[in-house]
Design a protein around this motif. Structure first.
Motif: not given
Length: 307
Positions: A47, A55, A65, A67
């Motif tokens: 992301d 998210l 995930i 980032q």
């Protein structure tokens, strides 16, 4: 390609997001059927500092995930996602846009095509949401191709022999085969190719990064293969409506060409691109006006993506 103890190809998926909440749930929701027939080892959502519900959606779907902390661009997010993977535990990595939905069994079909020696990248048939073909295959960037697109337009030149960069003739999409490069919205990359090629080039931010990667792969002996039996629905189209993205697209096309070709050819390519955008700007195209300004005035070029 090695296979898992289940007798299936081991595939990880990396999905790049940036404020993608409107499409991400459908993308993730299609994965169970889309990955039927492979051992789906990991789903990573990389992301770029989304401010929406991206998210949350990824977490609810059980994705891993990672980032980047900023709107770092497509290549940077791919690299961040790839860095979480153990390439010794997978046979390939599917790079996927969040506005893509894999059709049932698509990933297994791509993985099967990847098994052939020398293939480093396999791409599917892309369709629009209404089911019609979305032209995704490309020829190598050339001066005569850029000039043809400037004079007669991309759709027509794409149907004529060796001219337009975008292949628009539907007949080319009926048969599997090797191509120079393809839209980076959905591509399965072999683990061995990933190791040899190294990271994606983050300097492009958006656009031309997949071109550079595919051309670099070819330089090192890896073929890009198109497999029409694997189908992925793709929305796309931002560069046709956003002046900022249209400008970045054209500037990056010229940057990449200059990296790979000599001074004279690069000058001719640049002038052909400028001609094409000038013609379109004269008809009132906002995106062409923005692209032309960025091509002519370096100070108008995007250095980083908006946060």
């Amino acid at each position: 390609m090695k296979i898992s103890i289940l007798g299936l190809a081991r595939i990880a998926i990396v999905i790049v997001t940036y404020n993608s909440a409107a499409v991400l749930a459908e993308c993730l929701g299609a994965l169970p059927e889309g990955s039927r027939g492979v051992d789906l080892t990991q789903v990573v959502v990389a992301d770029n500092a989304s401010q929406d519900e991206s998210l949350h959606i990824a977490k609810e779907a059980g994705a891993q995930i990672v980032q980047t902390g900023r709107n770092a661009g497509y290549a940077a997010a791919i690299n961040a996602g790839m860095a979480t993977l153990d390439l010794d535990q997978v046979d390939g990595v599917m790079v996927l846009n969040p506005d893509c939905k894999m059709h049932p069994g698509a990933l297994a079909t791509l993985a099967g095509a990847l098994q052939e020696s020398g293939r480093g990248i396999v791409v599917p048939r892309l369709t629009k949401p209404d089911g019609t073909l979305q032209p995704s295959l490309r020829r190598e960037p050339t001066v005569h191709g850029a000039f043809a697109e400037a004079v007669i337009g991309g759709t027509l030149s794409g149907r004529i022999g060796i001219f337009g960069e975008v292949i628009t003739d539907p007949r080319h999409y009926e048969q599997a085969g090797p191509f120079v490069w393809a839209t980076g919205a959905a591509m399965l990359i072999g683990a061995d190719a990933i190791r040899q090629l190294g990271p994606w080039d983050e300097s492009f931010l958006l656009y031309s990064e997949e071109t550079e990667y595919a051309l670099r792969a070819a330089d090192q002996g890896w073929a890009l293969w198109y497999e029409p039996e694997a189908v992925v629905e793709h929305i796309g189209g931002d560069s046709r409506t956003s002046p900022m993205l249209a400008a970045l697209l054209m500037v990056n096309k010229v940057r990449l060409f200059r990296r790979r070709r000599g001074r004279i050819a690069s000058a001719a390519y640049y002038l052909s691109i400028v001609l094409g955008q000038s013609v379109r700007a004269a008809t009132g195209s906002r995106t062409a006006r923005a692209a032309l300004a960025a091509l002519l005035f370096p100070s108008r070029r995007i250095r980083e993506l908006p946060q």
